[in-house]
Design an enzyme around this catalytic site. Structure first.
Site, short mmCIF file in Angstrom:
data_model
loop_
_atom_site.label_atom_id
_atom_site.label_comp_id
_atom_site.label_asym_id
_atom_site.label_seq_id
_atom_site.Cartn_x
_atom_site.Cartn_y
_atom_site.Cartn_z
N PRO A 9 56.06 77.40 9.64
CA PRO A 9 54.96 76.67 10.26
C PRO A 9 54.56 77.37 11.55
CG PRO A 9 57.05 75.52 10.62
CD PRO A 9 57.34 76.67 9.71
N CYS A 91 60.51 74.35 18.65
CA CYS A 91 59.41 74.86 19.47
C CYS A 91 59.72 74.67 20.96
CB CYS A 91 58.11 74.16 19.13
SG CYS A 91 56.70 74.76 20.08
N GLY A 203 63.50 84.33 11.93
CA GLY A 203 63.46 85.11 13.17
C GLY A 203 63.48 86.60 12.95
N GLY A 224 57.78 84.37 9.40
CA GLY A 224 56.62 83.86 10.12
C GLY A 224 55.53 84.90 10.30
#
Length: 319
Positions: A9, A91, A203, A224
């Protein structure tokens, strides 16, 4: 859902147009929404849960920490047809901290566990958690074990762990994605200590080869920025990770397959650029990629732009 590979996300990036585009490149990857807050769902005027049926399997990521609000939001998400709900405990931005969700919740595992427990009582779809390996000075392995163990006792069996800790003060969200060192072995150890849990790693992962290496140690890999800036990377996922050798679409075919979607969305009020911007990186490393990006970037944002701009840009890339 098979969580071997998922796309993270990402706020302002993984909206429903982006996810529809990504689904053209991979049939199997699990897609995630941008984070949506419980406040937006309960009190907002917009439709924050819209998605295309073609996106399945798709997970909605929730930001919040009030159990009552999380319960209401979970019910809304299940009713709209999402395949799972993920709680954002990763986050690090100031805005997220002020709203009492994101990475700061790692300090409050009992509260996260309460949210998980209450949500699981009212929905039948999975409730999962995405976190860091630690925050600030709370970065020992034992801290991570205690955090995961507390939430697992509430019934969460699926964790996505960003293999960096977060500094809640002094680093921006961008810096928190780059400066704290990656510690993949810590996530591998977590899987060893919780073999009954589904543990995915996130990551700094950029290649299929790296994904396959991680999958020797954990259950899933979440990618991501690489999936967004170099979307053609996704074209390798189905065969390499899921063993699905069906014929893949070429980048040119993917772009052409987006045309009916763009036309349909524009009739419903969408701006061309809101869709096309997600496609800028599809020819990365290919002859003509710079001309493709330049044409789209210079003309795509104009109010009058439409599919013809996409076709003109496509013509600049040799097949």
């Amino acid at each position: 859902m098979d969580h071997k590979f998922s796309i993270a996300p990402m706020l302002d990036w993984t909206d429903r147009h982006c996810r529809y585009f990504h689904r053209k490149l991979t049939r199997h990857a699990v897609l995630y929404t941008e984070m949506v807050t419980t406040g937006a769902l309960i009190f907002g005027q917009g439709d924050y849960l819209a998605f295309n049926e073609e996106e399945h399997p798709v997970v909605v990521q929730l930001g919040g920490s009030d159990p009552e609000a999380m319960v209401k939001s979970a019910i809304m998400c299940e009713q709209r047809g999402y395949d799972a709900i993920n709680i954002n405990v990763g986050c690090p931005s100031d805005r997220v901290q002020n709203g009492m969700f994101g990475a700061c919740l790692m300090e409050k595992p009992a509260l996260v566990a309460e949210c998980v427990r209450r949500m699981r009582e009212v929905v039948d779809i999975p409730v999962t958690v995405k976190s860091r390996i630690g925050i600030d000075e709370l970065d020992s392995y034992q801290f991570l074990v205690d955090f995961v163990g507390t939430i697992a006792q509430a019934g969460c069996s699926d964790f996505i762990v960003h293999a960096r800790k977060a500094w809640l003060k002094g680093l921006s969200p961008k810096e928190n994605r780059e400066i704290p060192p990656l510690d993949y072995p810590r996530v591998y150890q977590l899987k060893k200590d919780f073999p009954h849990l589904q543990i995915s790693i996130n990551g700094g992962i950029k290649t299929v080869e790296e994904c396959l290496t991680h999958l020797q140690h954990v259950d899933g890999v979440m990618v991501g920025r690489e999936a967004y800036t170099n979307p053609l990377f996704l074209n390798q996922i189905d065969a390499a990770i899921y063993g699905d050798e069906r014929t893949l679409l070429t980048p040119h075919q993917v772009v052409r397959e987006m045309l009916p979607y763009i036309e349909q969305q524009m009739t419903e009020g969408a701006r061309f650029w809101h869709i096309a911007r997600h496609m800028l990186g599809i020819f990365q490393g290919v002859t003509g990629a710079r001309q493709w990006r330049r044409h789209l970037s210079e003309l795509g944002h104009l109010p009058s732009s439409g599919p013809e701009v996409l076709l003109a840009a496509l013509a600049k890339v040799p097949e």
